[in-house]
Motif scaffolding. Structure first.
Motif, PDB file in Angstrom:
ATOM      1  N   ASP A 185     -41.790  66.315 -17.030  1.00  0.00           N
ATOM      2  CA  ASP A 185     -41.407  64.912 -17.135  1.00  0.00           C
ATOM      3  C   ASP A 185     -42.637  64.080 -17.465  1.00  0.00           C
ATOM      4  O   ASP A 185     -43.425  63.730 -16.590  1.00  0.00           O
ATOM      5  CB  ASP A 185     -40.778  64.452 -15.814  1.00  0.00           C
ATOM      6  N   GLN A 187     -43.896  60.616 -19.091  1.00  0.00           N
ATOM      7  CA  GLN A 187     -43.395  59.299 -19.457  1.00  0.00           C
ATOM      8  C   GLN A 187     -43.783  58.900 -20.875  1.00  0.00           C
ATOM      9  O   GLN A 187     -43.058  58.158 -21.541  1.00  0.00           O
ATOM     10  CB  GLN A 187     -43.904  58.260 -18.456  1.00  0.00           C
ATOM     11  N   GLU A 188     -44.911  59.436 -21.351  1.00  0.00           N
ATOM     12  CA  GLU A 188     -45.376  59.066 -22.692  1.00  0.00           C
ATOM     13  C   GLU A 188     -44.414  59.543 -23.781  1.00  0.00           C
ATOM     14  O   GLU A 188     -44.438  59.034 -24.906  1.00  0.00           O
ATOM     15  CB  GLU A 188     -46.771  59.648 -22.953  1.00  0.00           C
ATOM     16  N   ASP A 190     -41.102  59.416 -23.541  1.00  0.00           N
ATOM     17  CA  ASP A 190     -39.827  58.704 -23.462  1.00  0.00           C
ATOM     18  C   ASP A 190     -39.473  58.107 -24.822  1.00  0.00           C
ATOM     19  O   ASP A 190     -40.313  57.481 -25.479  1.00  0.00           O
ATOM     20  CB  ASP A 190     -39.890  57.582 -22.417  1.00  0.00           C
ATOM     21  N   ARG A 268     -34.585  55.665 -16.501  1.00  0.00           N
ATOM     22  CA  ARG A 268     -35.079  56.260 -15.260  1.00  0.00           C
ATOM     23  C   ARG A 268     -34.576  55.474 -14.046  1.00  0.00           C
ATOM     24  O   ARG A 268     -34.931  55.790 -12.922  1.00  0.00           O
ATOM     25  CB  ARG A 268     -36.617  56.264 -15.252  1.00  0.00           C
ATOM     26  N   ARG A 273     -35.947  60.129 -13.653  1.00  0.00           N
ATOM     27  CA  ARG A 273     -36.060  61.039 -14.798  1.00  0.00           C
ATOM     28  C   ARG A 273     -35.169  60.508 -15.914  1.00  0.00           C
ATOM     29  O   ARG A 273     -34.137  59.898 -15.636  1.00  0.00           O
ATOM     30  CB  ARG A 273     -35.588  62.450 -14.409  1.00  0.00           C
ATOM     31  N   PRO A 274     -35.518  60.720 -17.185  1.00  0.00           N
ATOM     32  CA  PRO A 274     -34.698  60.192 -18.265  1.00  0.00           C
ATOM     33  C   PRO A 274     -33.282  60.773 -18.239  1.00  0.00           C
ATOM     34  O   PRO A 274     -33.105  61.999 -18.220  1.00  0.00           O
ATOM     35  CB  PRO A 274     -35.436  60.627 -19.532  1.00  0.00           C
ATOM     36  N   PRO A 291     -40.186  54.075 -12.051  1.00  0.00           N
ATOM     37  CA  PRO A 291     -41.305  54.997 -12.278  1.00  0.00           C
ATOM     38  C   PRO A 291     -40.825  56.404 -12.638  1.00  0.00           C
ATOM     39  O   PRO A 291     -39.650  56.743 -12.447  1.00  0.00           O
ATOM     40  CB  PRO A 291     -42.010  55.012 -10.914  1.00  0.00           C
ATOM     41  N   ALA A 292     -41.730  57.212 -13.167  1.00  0.00           N
ATOM     42  CA  ALA A 292     -41.461  58.629 -13.406  1.00  0.00           C
ATOM     43  C   ALA A 292     -41.602  59.338 -12.065  1.00  0.00           C
ATOM     44  O   ALA A 292     -42.682  59.792 -11.700  1.00  0.00           O
ATOM     45  CB  ALA A 292     -42.440  59.182 -14.431  1.00  0.00           C
TER      46      ALA A 292
END
Length: 361
Positions: A185, A187-188, A190, A268, A273-274, A291-292
């Motif tokens: 996971d 975040q960059e 996404d 999220r 999580r996405p 947040p992630a």
């Protein structure tokens, strides 16, 4: 290898395992009885809860079925970011007159205990989400006669699945409803997901395993396109979410075709999580700040989602849905499998009857 999977069910149609009470035994049984592959979702259940559902399903059908497991998550969430998000959600808790959940309620989803049950009581198919099991785990399942599938969202992830020794890959396009099964996971990344047909082509050129296509599929013609692109079968979630056998909340089912919910988005907001869901108030207000942190945020928001459902407020629920949600049909699950199979056959016939595009100078 492909036939080892598709020999289990006549139609190339897999009902996606949807955690959170959607993929109940009666849904899986109806799909399997109609010639597809029904699935139970072990995510968010105890090992015994999973075992009881397997027993119930076996009491309804003798047809093959699958069970899906969530992989344990590494501990890299920023506790301070989770605290900030919890503070932001305080108003939601007050509105729904409930407490926020404990973000530290567990990271492994009872993985080892569930594996032990599945090794003692083997099922035909086991799939994995959120990562790749160890080669030892995959080998132990193979020894008891279980076919293993692992979700991948990139060609690189599919290669990791093949190297670990899984029997097949679930190729999940960005169109898919619910959680993206990314192995890490980050975040960059996404918003950088790959569409299903492009992903099938990339994975087909990278690994030799059979592929199960997943992501936004709602019609037999789409399944036929995925098969033509190189998949052995197709996995559908949102299409089965609307069926009467599905355990989804009635508000969730109605929202799929409700004009109030015009689009989906990866967010999220509910779990950290996405995951793709219908855009509602909660997603709009909290998605940009979530947040992630999975499963911390999932545990944190769980009481809010339950309270919103109890209050009949779809604007506070996680309305997971794929991009094809407006095409949902309120058919019994078995009938839906039959309709999809007929649509696949019609699409194949039309394709074979199409005139050649060749020509002379």
């Amino acid at each position: 290898m492909s036939s080892a999977l598709t020999d289990l069910f006549p139609h190339p149609i897999v009902q996606a395992p949807m955690a959170g009470g959607v993929s109940v035994p009666h849904l899986a049984a109806a799909v399997s009885e109609a010639g597809g592959l029904g699935f139970l979702a072990a995510g968010y259940k105890t090992a015994d809860g999973m075992y009881q559902e397997i027993k119930q399903l076996r009491g309804i059908t003798s047809r093959p079925f699958g069970v899906n497991l969530f992989m344990p998550q590494p501990e890299y969430a920023d506790a301070a970011a989770v605290d900030v998000y919890a503070h932001q959600l305080a108003g939601e808790a007050a509105w729904y007159e409930t407490e926020l959940g404990d973000p530290d309620s567990g990271r492994d989803d009872g993985y080892d205990a569930k594996l032990a049950v599945l090794l003692d009581n083997p099922v035909p198919v086991v799939s994995f989400h959120f990562g790749v099991p160890s080669p030892d785990v995959l080998d132990s399942l193979r020894r008891v006669g279980t076919f293993t599938l692992v979700t991948a969202t990139t060609a690189e992830e599919a290669l990791a699945v093949q190297r670990a020794g899984a029997d097949g890959v679930i190729v999940q396009g960005v169109e898919a409803g619910g959680h993206q099964g990314t192995h890490r996971d980050v975040q960059e990344t996404d918003g950088g997901g790959i569409g299903l047909l492009s992903l099938i082509a990339q994975v087909r050129e990278t690994v030799s395993l059979p592929l199960v296509a997943a992501g936004g599929l709602m019609r037999g013609s789409q399944i036929a396109a995925a098969l033509a692109a190189g998949a052995s079968a197709a996995q559908l979630g949102t299409a089965f979410l609307a069926t009467p056998e599905s355990g989804a909340n009635a508000l969730h089912k109605q929202a799929l075709t409700n004009p109030l919910f015009v689009r989906t988005e990866l967010t999220r907001a509910f779990s950290g999580r996405p995951a793709r869901g219908l855009v509602n108030r909660f997603l709009r207000e909290h998605g940009p700040y979530a947040p992630a942190a999975y499963p911390e945020v999932h545990h944190l928001t769980s009481p809010l989602r339950k309270a919103a459902a109890k209050a009949g407020d779809a604007q506070g629920m996680a309305l997971w849905a794929g991009q094809g949600h407006r095409m949902a049909r309120e058919l019994p699950a078995g009938q839906l499998v039959e309709v999809l199979a007929a649509e696949i056959a019609a699409a194949k016939t039309a394709l074979s009857a199409a005139p050649s595009m060749g020509g002379g100078a």
